[in-house]
Design a protein around this motif. Structure first.
Motif, PDB file in Angstrom:
ATOM      1  N   MET A  77       0.819  -1.208   0.000  1.00 26.39           N
ATOM      2  CA  MET A  77       0.000   0.000   0.000  1.00 26.39           C
ATOM      3  C   MET A  77       0.861   1.270   0.000  1.00 26.39           C
ATOM      4  O   MET A  77       0.341   2.363   0.238  1.00 26.39           O
ATOM      5  N   MET A  78       2.165   1.116  -0.222  1.00 25.84           N
ATOM      6  CA  MET A  78       3.120   2.180  -0.536  1.00 25.84           C
ATOM      7  C   MET A  78       3.324   3.192   0.597  1.00 25.84           C
ATOM      8  O   MET A  78       2.385   3.584   1.276  1.00 25.84           O
ATOM      9  N   TYR A  79       4.608   3.590   0.742  1.00 23.15           N
ATOM     10  CA  TYR A  79       4.973   4.517   1.809  1.00 23.15           C
ATOM     11  C   TYR A  79       4.292   5.872   1.649  1.00 23.15           C
ATOM     12  O   TYR A  79       3.862   6.479   2.631  1.00 23.15           O
ATOM     13  N   GLN A  80       4.187   6.376   0.391  1.00 25.31           N
ATOM     14  CA  GLN A  80       3.679   7.735   0.212  1.00 25.31           C
ATOM     15  C   GLN A  80       2.203   7.878   0.552  1.00 25.31           C
ATOM     16  O   GLN A  80       1.707   8.981   0.729  1.00 25.31           O
ATOM     17  N   PHE A  81       1.495   6.747   0.645  1.00 28.31           N
ATOM     18  CA  PHE A  81       0.076   6.806   0.994  1.00 28.31           C
ATOM     19  C   PHE A  81      -0.190   6.408   2.438  1.00 28.31           C
ATOM     20  O   PHE A  81      -1.347   6.351   2.870  1.00 28.31           O
ATOM     21  N   GLN A  82       0.873   6.106   3.197  1.00 29.19           N
ATOM     22  CA  GLN A  82       0.707   5.626   4.574  1.00 29.19           C
ATOM     23  C   GLN A  82      -0.106   6.606   5.410  1.00 29.19           C
ATOM     24  O   GLN A  82      -1.100   6.238   6.037  1.00 29.19           O
ATOM     25  N   ARG A  83       0.321   7.879   5.429  1.00 26.35           N
ATOM     26  CA  ARG A  83      -0.359   8.863   6.274  1.00 26.35           C
ATOM     27  C   ARG A  83      -1.793   9.080   5.825  1.00 26.35           C
ATOM     28  O   ARG A  83      -2.689   9.299   6.646  1.00 26.35           O
ATOM     29  N   SER A  84      -2.030   9.016   4.507  1.00 18.64           N
ATOM     30  CA  SER A  84      -3.386   9.221   4.002  1.00 18.64           C
ATOM     31  C   SER A  84      -4.311   8.099   4.454  1.00 18.64           C
ATOM     32  O   SER A  84      -5.466   8.345   4.851  1.00 18.64           O
ATOM     33  N   PHE A  85      -3.822   6.853   4.404  1.00 14.63           N
ATOM     34  CA  PHE A  85      -4.645   5.731   4.867  1.00 14.63           C
ATOM     35  C   PHE A  85      -4.918   5.840   6.369  1.00 14.63           C
ATOM     36  O   PHE A  85      -6.037   5.582   6.829  1.00 14.63           O
ATOM     37  N   ILE A  86      -3.898   6.215   7.135  1.00 12.97           N
ATOM     38  CA  ILE A  86      -4.087   6.340   8.590  1.00 12.97           C
ATOM     39  C   ILE A  86      -5.092   7.448   8.898  1.00 12.97           C
ATOM     40  O   ILE A  86      -5.974   7.294   9.751  1.00 12.97           O
ATOM     41  N   LYS A  87      -4.987   8.592   8.210  1.00 15.19           N
ATOM     42  CA  LYS A  87      -5.930   9.691   8.423  1.00 15.19           C
ATOM     43  C   LYS A  87      -7.342   9.265   8.047  1.00 15.19           C
ATOM     44  O   LYS A  87      -8.311   9.656   8.709  1.00 15.19           O
ATOM     45  N   ALA A  88      -7.481   8.454   7.001  1.00 20.06           N
ATOM     46  CA  ALA A  88      -8.810   7.971   6.616  1.00 20.06           C
ATOM     47  C   ALA A  88      -9.406   7.092   7.704  1.00 20.06           C
ATOM     48  O   ALA A  88     -10.601   7.173   7.996  1.00 20.06           O
ATOM     49  N   ALA A  89      -8.578   6.252   8.329  1.00 16.92           N
ATOM     50  CA  ALA A  89      -9.074   5.373   9.396  1.00 16.92           C
ATOM     51  C   ALA A  89      -9.469   6.157  10.642  1.00 16.92           C
ATOM     52  O   ALA A  89     -10.224   5.656  11.474  1.00 16.92           O
ATOM     53  N   LYS A  90      -8.970   7.390  10.786  1.00 15.48           N
ATOM     54  CA  LYS A  90      -9.274   8.206  11.955  1.00 15.48           C
ATOM     55  C   LYS A  90     -10.529   9.060  11.771  1.00 15.48           C
ATOM     56  O   LYS A  90     -10.907   9.793  12.687  1.00 15.48           O
ATOM     57  N   LEU A  91     -11.150   9.020  10.573  1.00 16.52           N
ATOM     58  CA  LEU A  91     -12.372   9.788  10.359  1.00 16.52           C
ATOM     59  C   LEU A  91     -13.469   9.309  11.296  1.00 16.52           C
ATOM     60  O   LEU A  91     -13.446   8.174  11.784  1.00 16.52           O
ATOM     61  N   GLU A  92     -14.466  10.152  11.514  1.00 13.84           N
ATOM     62  CA  GLU A  92     -15.412   9.911  12.603  1.00 13.84           C
ATOM     63  C   GLU A  92     -16.464   8.861  12.295  1.00 13.84           C
ATOM     64  O   GLU A  92     -16.962   8.205  13.192  1.00 13.84           O
ATOM     65  N   ASN A  93     -16.878   8.712  11.037  1.00 12.86           N
ATOM     66  CA  ASN A  93     -17.921   7.719  10.762  1.00 12.86           C
ATOM     67  C   ASN A  93     -17.448   6.727   9.714  1.00 12.86           C
ATOM     68  O   ASN A  93     -16.551   6.995   8.918  1.00 12.86           O
ATOM     69  N   GLN A  94     -18.101   5.573   9.703  1.00 15.15           N
ATOM     70  CA  GLN A  94     -17.692   4.459   8.857  1.00 15.15           C
ATOM     71  C   GLN A  94     -17.831   4.790   7.375  1.00 15.15           C
ATOM     72  O   GLN A  94     -16.990   4.404   6.561  1.00 15.15           O
ATOM     73  N   GLU A  95     -18.855   5.505   6.996  1.00 20.96           N
ATOM     74  CA  GLU A  95     -19.073   5.832   5.586  1.00 20.96           C
ATOM     75  C   GLU A  95     -17.942   6.695   5.038  1.00 20.96           C
ATOM     76  O   GLU A  95     -17.447   6.472   3.928  1.00 20.96           O
ATOM     77  N   SER A  96     -17.499   7.679   5.823  1.00 22.40           N
ATOM     78  CA  SER A  96     -16.399   8.542   5.388  1.00 22.40           C
ATOM     79  C   SER A  96     -15.099   7.756   5.275  1.00 22.40           C
ATOM     80  O   SER A  96     -14.311   7.961   4.346  1.00 22.40           O
ATOM     81  N   ARG A  97     -14.865   6.847   6.227  1.00 21.04           N
ATOM     82  CA  ARG A  97     -13.648   6.032   6.171  1.00 21.04           C
ATOM     83  C   ARG A  97     -13.616   5.200   4.884  1.00 21.04           C
ATOM     84  O   ARG A  97     -12.621   5.181   4.161  1.00 21.04           O
ATOM     85  N   THR A  98     -14.728   4.512   4.621  1.00 24.54           N
ATOM     86  CA  THR A  98     -14.782   3.645   3.441  1.00 24.54           C
ATOM     87  C   THR A  98     -14.607   4.442   2.162  1.00 24.54           C
ATOM     88  O   THR A  98     -13.876   4.036   1.251  1.00 24.54           O
ATOM     89  N   SER A  99     -15.271   5.593   2.078  1.00 25.73           N
ATOM     90  CA  SER A  99     -15.194   6.419   0.873  1.00 25.73           C
ATOM     91  C   SER A  99     -13.766   6.912   0.626  1.00 25.73           C
ATOM     92  O   SER A  99     -13.272   6.879  -0.506  1.00 25.73           O
ATOM     93  N   GLU A 100     -13.093   7.368   1.679  1.00 32.34           N
ATOM     94  CA  GLU A 100     -11.735   7.891   1.524  1.00 32.34           C
ATOM     95  C   GLU A 100     -10.756   6.780   1.150  1.00 32.34           C
ATOM     96  O   GLU A 100      -9.891   6.962   0.289  1.00 32.34           O
ATOM     97  N   ILE A 101     -10.888   5.613   1.793  1.00 32.16           N
ATOM     98  CA  ILE A 101     -10.007   4.484   1.474  1.00 32.16           C
ATOM     99  C   ILE A 101     -10.273   3.992   0.050  1.00 32.16           C
ATOM    100  O   ILE A 101      -9.345   3.621  -0.679  1.00 32.16           O
ATOM    101  N   HIS A 102     -11.538   4.000  -0.362  1.00 30.36           N
ATOM    102  CA  HIS A 102     -11.911   3.643  -1.730  1.00 30.36           C
ATOM    103  C   HIS A 102     -11.156   4.524  -2.727  1.00 30.36           C
ATOM    104  O   HIS A 102     -10.582   4.049  -3.717  1.00 30.36           O
ATOM    105  N   SER A 103     -11.140   5.818  -2.467  1.00 33.52           N
ATOM    106  CA  SER A 103     -10.450   6.759  -3.352  1.00 33.52           C
ATOM    107  C   SER A 103      -8.943   6.525  -3.357  1.00 33.52           C
ATOM    108  O   SER A 103      -8.298   6.562  -4.411  1.00 33.52           O
ATOM    109  N   LEU A 104      -8.359   6.274  -2.183  1.00 30.14           N
ATOM    110  CA  LEU A 104      -6.909   6.064  -2.090  1.00 30.14           C
ATOM    111  C   LEU A 104      -6.472   4.795  -2.810  1.00 30.14           C
ATOM    112  O   LEU A 104      -5.401   4.765  -3.436  1.00 30.14           O
ATOM    113  N   ILE A 105      -7.265   3.744  -2.731  1.00 32.97           N
ATOM    114  CA  ILE A 105      -6.917   2.480  -3.381  1.00 32.97           C
ATOM    115  C   ILE A 105      -6.752   2.682  -4.888  1.00 32.97           C
ATOM    116  O   ILE A 105      -5.858   2.117  -5.525  1.00 32.97           O
TER     117      ILE A 105
END
Length: 723
Positions: free
Chosen positions: A464-492
């Motif tokens: 999942m590559m070093y340059q996207f590490q912080r982005s994935f972690i920030k996505a997992a810290k979002l407040e609701n499940q829908e936002s987390r899934t949507s952001e991770i979907h975009s990053l993938i």
């Protein structure tokens, strides 16, 4: 903001910032210690004074309500948020119980006072003893160092060498004591999250037993209790995982401190003694200095480690030149001269050792020869995301799914390292790859799963590559499940094609593993723990990176649960600023996430319109994530009735349901196979093993109607078996 992580690499530098961070941790421990002492005192008063019970309970509740948890890191998981708000929930319960007088309290001292006293004496007490030792060693080291640096260079070489050796021994001992103290402080900070809350939870549960008039309140509290129990168990599991990682890092730092230095924004930093001319002569003042090669800026901060405070104002200069000071030109050792563009004259500085002086001069382009002491200890992986790499992964997945998909502890239990390496060498041999289409049956499943994980770790970079590490972690810290899934979907979909294809192949496989969790005991949460550090391994091994492992696990859980949507559909267009603000406002206005909303679901989540299947799968998997292996085994052995797949609009959602008689006779007894939390007033909440009366078909498809404790409501049909 939570408490800053204490990096082991900072123990060597012992910078002012490190001391300041350490002080914040010490203040938090003192605060916790005082609070626990007050809590123990209040608890004893509560047990001893029944006549003053009402006032004692109010004070006890106020103490709980005033205390706030501070977690390490800049964000909290849903479990930590749940635990952090638990004290306020406890306080509310105690206030409601104030009108109901307790007639008798038994065993309160055992379940409340003893664990808290044990935690305070064994954990916080140990931290205090470590602090005394640390302060003593700091003073000893600084004293020895100053005495050593004042030695005349005209002394005999043997005496100087003996003095150098003595300083090295003292310095090493101080460094080890510093590492042990930092480790203990952070361990206590982490332990209090569960060892402090669990006794309180047990105490409240004991009180409910004796409350006849508090029966209704106990029922209202049961939902949060279930959620908190899951959160505590999850937090404990994460702690056990991260503690071993932190301890391993500490041992590495002890063995090779120079190979694990923290990445710094400065070219060079550390303590130097600066010669200052006074009207009565010259003096040497200790400064913490930093140097940036790009701007040639040197910053000097007068600082005394023993007093822990600054000795004057900061000063910054622009470097012009740096020259080594000859030994016979000054009585001090390890000296060099610095000339500044914006300051007249020469500044004479003294390093802490010959090696330290060499590093400073090397950083400042001084006249000393350059010796590169940095060793590249990273071995380039031989694994690649090429045709052979995909072939190896597919062979491993095929072998696991055809031979051992139901083996308990799949991917968690590791194989023998020598056999794993042997298997990998065979799989990565081009000649074997051309002649063998499948992995031989002689290899155990645990060897194959370990080989697959090892191959992924051998890649030059994480999947999942070093340059996207912080982005994935920030996505997992979002407040609701829908936002987390949507952001991770975009990053993938921002990953390179081969990375995404390999990740899709792996997630499809892990979803199949999770569908068989009743046999292999590997839920989505367990798979996240196993594959999080593998797929998102950090570029730098630090305490902060270890603390982010829990969020890596959440990312992998979301990928497994939503693999169909994430890999087979294109991400939605990013929200506009107005939409994003509205979404955040709605998230803030909504209630805190419940246990059913956390990313712990076992199967691929259905679409929102599939209300029935979505509710059942989420509730089921959330509670199964904390059931022990022994409990699952006993349940599987006890439930021998044939089972069939439940009909669902999602073909990838397979939920096992018990068989029932073809014709339901009215008013039968039934027993719950799983726990369930009601989402509507018409439904019943219950735990596994609950027995219902008068169970009969309801008018709503997929639901039964039954009676529990005098209340009639709806029960999911696939959650019960008939007696």
């Amino acid at each position: 903001m939570g408490l800053p992580a204490l990096e082991f690499s900072d123990c060597c530098l012992d910078s002012p910032l490190f001391r300041e961070r350490l002080k914040s941790h010490e203040a938090e421990l003192d605060k916790t210690n005082k609070f626990i002492k007050e809590l123990i005192k209040d608890g004893k008063s509560l047990i001893a004074a029944l006549k003053n019970l009402s006032s004692a309970k109010r004070k006890f509740a106020d103490s709980l309500n005033d205390f706030k948890f501070r977690c390490i890191g800049d964000a909290e998981t849903d479990d930590e948020i749940c635990i952090a708000k638990s004290l306020q929930e406890f306080a509310a319960v105690l206030r409601n119980l104030e009108d109901e007088r307790i007639r008798m309290i038994e065993n309160a001292s055992e379940v409340l006072i003893t664990p808290l006293e044990k935690f305070r004496k064994e954990q916080i007490g140990a931290a205090k003893e470590a602090k005394k030792k640390y302060d003593k060693e700091t003073e000893k080291y600084c004293g020895v160092l100053e005495k050593h640096l004042n030695l005349s260079s005209k002394k005999k070489e043997s005496q100087l060498q003996e003095a150098d050796s003595q300083v090295d021994v003292v310095r090493q001992h101080f460094y080890e004591v510093s590492l042990e103290y930092v480790f203990k402080v952070q361990e206590v900070q982490e332990r209090k999250m569960f060892e402090f809350v669990e006794p309180l939870l047990a105490f409240l549960q004991g009180l409910f037993t004796f409350y006849h008039h508090g029966y209704e309140l106990a029922k209202d509290f049961s939902d949060f209790k279930t959620e908190l129990t899951i959160s505590i168990q999850n937090t404990r599991n994460r702690f056990e995982g991260t503690r071993s990682e932190v301890e391993s890092l500490m041992r590495k730092m002890k063995e090779n401190p120079h190979e694990h230095k923290n990445i710094s924004p400065y070219t060079m930093e550390g303590y130097l003694y600066v010669q200052e001319k006074r009207h009565f002569g010259t003096s040497w003042v200790k400064h913490y200095c930093t140097y940036q090669s790009d701007s040639k800026r040197i910053t000097m901060v007068p600082f005394d480690q023993k007093s822990g405070g600054k000795g004057g104002e900061d000063e910054a200069i622009i470097l012009k030149s740096c020259t080594r000071r000859k030994t016979d030109s000054i009585e001090k050792r390890f000296c060099f001269d610095v000339e500044a563009v914006d300051r007249p004259g020469v500044i004479t500085m003294q390093a802490l050792s010959e090696e330290d002086r060499r590093l400073w001069m090397e950083a400042m382009d001084g006249r000393e020869p350059v010796y590169n002491s940095n060793k590249d200890n990273q071995t380039e992986g031989t694994a690649q995301l090429d045709n052979m790499g995909f072939s190896i992964v597919k062979k491993c997945i095929h072998a696991v799914e055809t031979r051992g998909i139901n083996e308990q502890g799949l991917y968690r239990i590791v194989g023998v390292n020598s056999r794993v390496q042997r298997l990998l060498s065979i799989l990565m041999d081009p000649k074997s790859a051309e002649t063998e289409d499948e992995i031989s049956a002689e290899w155990e499943v645990k060897t194959i799963t370990s080989a697959l994980k090892t191959y992924l770790r051998m890649l030059p970079g994480p999947l999942m590559m070093y340059q996207f590490q912080r982005s994935f972690i920030k996505a997992a810290k979002l407040e609701n499940q829908e936002s987390r899934t949507s952001e991770i979907h975009s990053l993938i979909h921002r990953l390179p094609e081969k990375n995404r294809q390999m990740l899709q192949l792996l997630m499809n496989h892990l979803a199949n593993v999770a569908k068989n969790h009743k046999q292999n005991l590997m839920t989505v949460a367990n798979l996240g723990v196993v594959f999080g550090p593998t797929l998102m391994r950090p570029q730098e091994e630090t305490v902060a990176a270890i603390m982010d492992i829990k969020f890596q696990n959440i990312v992998v859980e979301i990928l497994i649960e939503n693999h169909e949507k994430i890999f087979n559909t294109v991400p939605e267009t990013p929200q506009s600023n107005c939409q994003l603000l509205l979404s955040r406002k709605r998230s803030m206005d909504s209630k805190p996430p419940s246990c059913s909303e956390r990313p712990l679901t076992l199967f691929h989540t259905a679409q929102p319109s599939e209300k029935q299947e979505n509710r059942n799968s989420i509730i089921n998997s959330s509670l199964e994530s904390v059931i022990s292996s022994s409990n699952i085994n006993s349940f599987l052995h006890s439930n021998s009735t044939p089972q069939s797949n439940m009909n669902s609009s999602d073909p990838d959602l397979e939920v096992v349901k018990p068989s029932r008689p073809n014709s339901l006779s009215p008013f039968r007894k039934a027993r719950a196979l799983y726990a369930c939390k009601a989402e509507h007033d018409s439904e019943l909440s219950f735990t596994a093993g609950t027995v219902f009366d008068n169970v009969h078909p309801s008018q709503e498809p997929g639901w039964l109607e039954g009676t529990l404790n005098g209340k009639t409501g709806l029960i999911p049909e696939n959650y019960v078996e008939f007696l």
